[in-house]
Write a protein that holds these residues in place. Structure first.
Motif, PDB file in Angstrom:
ATOM      1  N   GLY A 121       0.804  -1.214   0.000  1.00 20.61           N
ATOM      2  CA  GLY A 121       0.000   0.000   0.000  1.00 20.61           C
ATOM      3  C   GLY A 121       0.835   1.260   0.000  1.00 20.61           C
ATOM      4  N   GLY A 122       0.143   2.398  -0.008  1.00 28.04           N
ATOM      5  CA  GLY A 122       0.805   3.696  -0.007  1.00 28.04           C
ATOM      6  C   GLY A 122      -0.219   4.795  -0.198  1.00 28.04           C
ATOM      7  N   ARG A 123       0.262   6.022  -0.244  1.00 24.32           N
ATOM      8  CA  ARG A 123      -0.624   7.180  -0.359  1.00 24.32           C
ATOM      9  C   ARG A 123      -0.184   8.090  -1.505  1.00 24.32           C
ATOM     10  NH1 ARG A 123      -3.240   9.180   5.248  1.00 24.32           N
ATOM     11  NH2 ARG A 123      -3.482   7.119   6.213  1.00 24.32           N
ATOM     12  N   ILE A 124      -1.188   8.681  -2.141  1.00 26.82           N
ATOM     13  CA  ILE A 124      -0.974   9.688  -3.182  1.00 26.82           C
ATOM     14  C   ILE A 124      -1.704  10.957  -2.750  1.00 26.82           C
ATOM     15  CG2 ILE A 124      -1.505  10.346  -5.557  1.00 26.82           C
ATOM     16  CD1 ILE A 124      -1.330   7.323  -6.255  1.00 26.82           C
ATOM     17  N   VAL A 125      -1.014  12.083  -2.833  1.00 27.80           N
ATOM     18  CA  VAL A 125      -1.638  13.387  -2.577  1.00 27.80           C
ATOM     19  C   VAL A 125      -1.417  14.254  -3.810  1.00 27.80           C
ATOM     20  CG1 VAL A 125      -1.755  15.410  -1.087  1.00 27.80           C
ATOM     21  CG2 VAL A 125      -1.135  13.174  -0.105  1.00 27.80           C
ATOM     22  N   ASN A 126      -2.489  14.619  -4.477  1.00 25.35           N
ATOM     23  CA  ASN A 126      -2.415  15.452  -5.671  1.00 25.35           C
ATOM     24  C   ASN A 126      -2.825  16.880  -5.346  1.00 25.35           C
ATOM     25  OD1 ASN A 126      -1.577  13.431  -7.506  1.00 25.35           O
ATOM     26  ND2 ASN A 126      -3.673  12.661  -7.668  1.00 25.35           N
ATOM     27  N   VAL A 127      -1.968  17.825  -5.677  1.00 27.53           N
ATOM     28  CA  VAL A 127      -2.276  19.231  -5.457  1.00 27.53           C
ATOM     29  C   VAL A 127      -2.941  19.767  -6.718  1.00 27.53           C
ATOM     30  CG1 VAL A 127      -1.370  21.509  -4.880  1.00 27.53           C
ATOM     31  CG2 VAL A 127      -0.336  19.453  -3.866  1.00 27.53           C
ATOM     32  N   ALA A 128      -4.244  19.967  -6.635  1.00 27.02           N
ATOM     33  CA  ALA A 128      -5.025  20.426  -7.782  1.00 27.02           C
ATOM     34  C   ALA A 128      -5.271  21.929  -7.632  1.00 27.02           C
ATOM     35  CB  ALA A 128      -6.332  19.649  -7.886  1.00 27.02           C
ATOM     36  N   GLU A 164      -6.619  -2.445  -1.661  1.00 27.52           N
ATOM     37  CA  GLU A 164      -5.197  -2.827  -1.617  1.00 27.52           C
ATOM     38  C   GLU A 164      -4.392  -1.872  -0.739  1.00 27.52           C
ATOM     39  OE1 GLU A 164      -3.671  -4.239  -5.620  1.00 27.52           O
ATOM     40  OE2 GLU A 164      -5.567  -3.314  -6.240  1.00 27.52           O
ATOM     41  N   ASN A 165      -5.092  -1.094   0.085  1.00 26.59           N
ATOM     42  CA  ASN A 165      -4.444  -0.136   0.979  1.00 26.59           C
ATOM     43  C   ASN A 165      -3.699   0.954   0.213  1.00 26.59           C
ATOM     44  OD1 ASN A 165      -3.905   0.898   3.581  1.00 26.59           O
ATOM     45  ND2 ASN A 165      -1.886  -0.060   3.594  1.00 26.59           N
ATOM     46  N   ILE A 166      -4.197   1.283  -0.969  1.00 29.19           N
ATOM     47  CA  ILE A 166      -3.655   2.386  -1.760  1.00 29.19           C
ATOM     48  C   ILE A 166      -4.658   3.528  -1.673  1.00 29.19           C
ATOM     49  CG2 ILE A 166      -2.977   3.146  -4.068  1.00 29.19           C
ATOM     50  CD1 ILE A 166      -2.215   0.181  -4.611  1.00 29.19           C
ATOM     51  N   LEU A 167      -4.262   4.597  -1.036  1.00 29.57           N
ATOM     52  CA  LEU A 167      -5.149   5.711  -0.727  1.00 29.57           C
ATOM     53  C   LEU A 167      -4.782   6.925  -1.574  1.00 29.57           C
ATOM     54  CD1 LEU A 167      -4.992   5.423   3.177  1.00 29.57           C
ATOM     55  CD2 LEU A 167      -6.425   4.129   1.576  1.00 29.57           C
ATOM     56  N   ALA A 168      -5.765   7.702  -1.969  1.00 28.40           N
ATOM     57  CA  ALA A 168      -5.533   8.876  -2.811  1.00 28.40           C
ATOM     58  C   ALA A 168      -6.361  10.042  -2.321  1.00 28.40           C
ATOM     59  CB  ALA A 168      -5.855   8.564  -4.266  1.00 28.40           C
ATOM     60  N   PHE A 169      -5.736  11.197  -2.260  1.00 28.25           N
ATOM     61  CA  PHE A 169      -6.374  12.419  -1.789  1.00 28.25           C
ATOM     62  C   PHE A 169      -5.985  13.562  -2.716  1.00 28.25           C
ATOM     63  CE2 PHE A 169      -4.886   9.767   1.701  1.00 28.25           C
ATOM     64  CZ  PHE A 169      -6.033   9.538   2.456  1.00 28.25           C
ATOM     65  N   ALA A 170      -6.747  14.643  -2.646  1.00 27.55           N
ATOM     66  CA  ALA A 170      -6.382  15.842  -3.400  1.00 27.55           C
ATOM     67  C   ALA A 170      -6.609  17.076  -2.536  1.00 27.55           C
ATOM     68  CB  ALA A 170      -7.187  15.952  -4.690  1.00 27.55           C
ATOM     69  N   LEU A 215      -2.768  14.827   4.984  1.00 27.66           N
ATOM     70  CA  LEU A 215      -3.232  13.763   4.098  1.00 27.66           C
ATOM     71  C   LEU A 215      -2.171  12.690   3.908  1.00 27.66           C
ATOM     72  CD1 LEU A 215      -5.068  15.930   1.411  1.00 27.66           C
ATOM     73  CD2 LEU A 215      -6.108  14.553   3.228  1.00 27.66           C
ATOM     74  N   ALA A 216      -0.929  13.090   3.839  1.00 25.96           N
ATOM     75  CA  ALA A 216       0.157  12.138   3.591  1.00 25.96           C
ATOM     76  C   ALA A 216       0.448  11.252   4.784  1.00 25.96           C
ATOM     77  CB  ALA A 216       1.422  12.895   3.193  1.00 25.96           C
ATOM     78  N   LEU A 217       0.279  11.787   5.989  1.00 29.86           N
ATOM     79  CA  LEU A 217       0.713  11.044   7.173  1.00 29.86           C
ATOM     80  C   LEU A 217      -0.399  10.700   8.156  1.00 29.86           C
ATOM     81  CD1 LEU A 217       4.002  12.957   8.119  1.00 29.86           C
ATOM     82  CD2 LEU A 217       3.739  10.965   6.616  1.00 29.86           C
ATOM     83  N   ASP A 218      -1.415  11.543   8.269  1.00 27.57           N
ATOM     84  CA  ASP A 218      -2.344  11.426   9.394  1.00 27.57           C
ATOM     85  C   ASP A 218      -3.791  11.125   9.036  1.00 27.57           C
ATOM     86  OD1 ASP A 218      -0.237  12.131  11.163  1.00 27.57           O
ATOM     87  OD2 ASP A 218      -0.539  14.240  10.668  1.00 27.57           O
ATOM     88  N   ALA A 219      -4.219  11.428   7.832  1.00 27.38           N
ATOM     89  CA  ALA A 219      -5.627  11.244   7.486  1.00 27.38           C
ATOM     90  C   ALA A 219      -6.031   9.775   7.627  1.00 27.38           C
ATOM     91  CB  ALA A 219      -5.890  11.709   6.055  1.00 27.38           C
ATOM     92  N   PRO A 220      -7.195   9.503   8.235  1.00 28.61           N
ATOM     93  CA  PRO A 220      -7.631   8.114   8.374  1.00 28.61           C
ATOM     94  C   PRO A 220      -7.926   7.504   7.012  1.00 28.61           C
ATOM     95  CG  PRO A 220      -9.363   9.614   9.038  1.00 28.61           C
ATOM     96  CD  PRO A 220      -8.152  10.454   8.824  1.00 28.61           C
ATOM     97  N   PRO A 221      -7.709   6.210   6.861  1.00 29.33           N
ATOM     98  CA  PRO A 221      -7.925   5.565   5.562  1.00 29.33           C
ATOM     99  C   PRO A 221      -9.311   5.792   4.981  1.00 29.33           C
ATOM    100  CG  PRO A 221      -6.690   4.109   6.990  1.00 29.33           C
ATOM    101  CD  PRO A 221      -7.097   5.279   7.839  1.00 29.33           C
ATOM    102  N   SER A 222     -10.322   5.921   5.828  1.00 29.79           N
ATOM    103  CA  SER A 222     -11.678   6.119   5.321  1.00 29.79           C
ATOM    104  C   SER A 222     -11.850   7.453   4.600  1.00 29.79           C
ATOM    105  CB  SER A 222     -12.697   6.014   6.457  1.00 29.79           C
ATOM    106  OG  SER A 222     -12.818   4.665   6.870  1.00 29.79           O
ATOM    107  N   MET A 223     -10.868   8.336   4.701  1.00 24.53           N
ATOM    108  CA  MET A 223     -10.916   9.600   3.976  1.00 24.53           C
ATOM    109  C   MET A 223     -10.464   9.467   2.527  1.00 24.53           C
ATOM    110  SD  MET A 223      -9.737  12.827   6.359  1.00 24.53           S
ATOM    111  CE  MET A 223      -9.774  13.898   4.911  1.00 24.53           C
TER     112      MET A 223
END
Length: 237
Positions: A121-128, A164-170, A215-223
């Protein structure tokens, strides 16, 4: 074990604030810039080159000992083109903006998802941008379109790979006190634009960086799939 982060577009403005913010955390972060600079260890890659995202990703992986846990897509351009421009200039402006703002981000997201699948898994943060939702000036159709595309991509990744525990935020900033925004505010009449922001001021890069860090470190997965607005209530959804 320290979190490994690769962030693009970190030479100035929001990106530089992101580097500074993560510098206070127990993480290992590598930045990116378009052109080399003395004393800067960032990865150098011109994202207008379609081959650059893979090269940048592979260099980041090497620098981060073969593991990336978080991808932050911040690199972007904000370049005007008039509808009265010659066809070739119009097409070139659209192509360049879409390549840097959207296609390069998509390529890096793809590489990140493939990598995360192999590493649990991992996280993606997109700056839109706020422009993804409310549009932009008549000279910036392409910018607004590229950022709207980034939002659609983020949501698709979140929906497609959460299991798959791959999380994405913007993050959608409004005007932020960076070089790009300074020039735009001056050209469009700063006082009039500020009057459209209920908070009464533009955002500071540090505010965007704080949101990215959350978002990268602290946001809960449900976000996962969330898009956070940071625009002083100049656009609310």
């Amino acid at each position: 074990m320290a979190i490994h982060i690769f962030a693009t577009g970190t030479s100035r403005g929001i990106g530089n604030a992101i580097l500074d913010r993560f510098g206070r955390e127990d993480v290992k972060i590598v930045g990116h810039r378009s052109n080399p600079a003395d004393g800067d260890a960032s990865i150098v890659a011109d994202l207008s080159d379609p081959t650059a995202p893979r090269r940048a990703w592979e260099q980041a992986l090497e620098t981060l000992d073969g593991r990336i846990d978080v991808l932050i897509n911040n690199a972007g351009v904000f370049e005007a083109v008039s509808i009265d421009a010659p066809d070739a200039a119009w097409a070139d402006a659209w192509s360049r903006t879409m390549q840097i703002n959207l296609q390069a981000s998509a390529d890096l997201c793809r590489l990140a998802v493939l990598h995360f699948r192999r590493h649990g898994g991992g996280r993606i943060v997109n700056v839109a941008s706020r422009a993804a939702y409310r549009g932009d000036s008549p000279a910036h159709w392409h910018y607004a379109a590229s950022k709207a595309g980034m939002i659609g991509m983020t949501k698709s990744i979140a929906r497609g790979y959460a299991a798959e525990n791959i999380l994405a935020f913007a993050v959608c900033p409004g005007f932020t006190m960076t070089g790009m925004a300074d020039d735009y505010l001056a050209s469009r009449g700063g006082d009039k634009l500020l009057a459209d922001i209920p908070l009464g001021r533009v955002a500071q890069p540090e505010e965007i960086a704080e949101t990215v860090k959350f978002l990268a470190l602290d946001a809960p997965p449900s976000m996962t799939g969330a898009v956070l607005d940071v625009n002083g209530a100049s656009y609310v959804r």
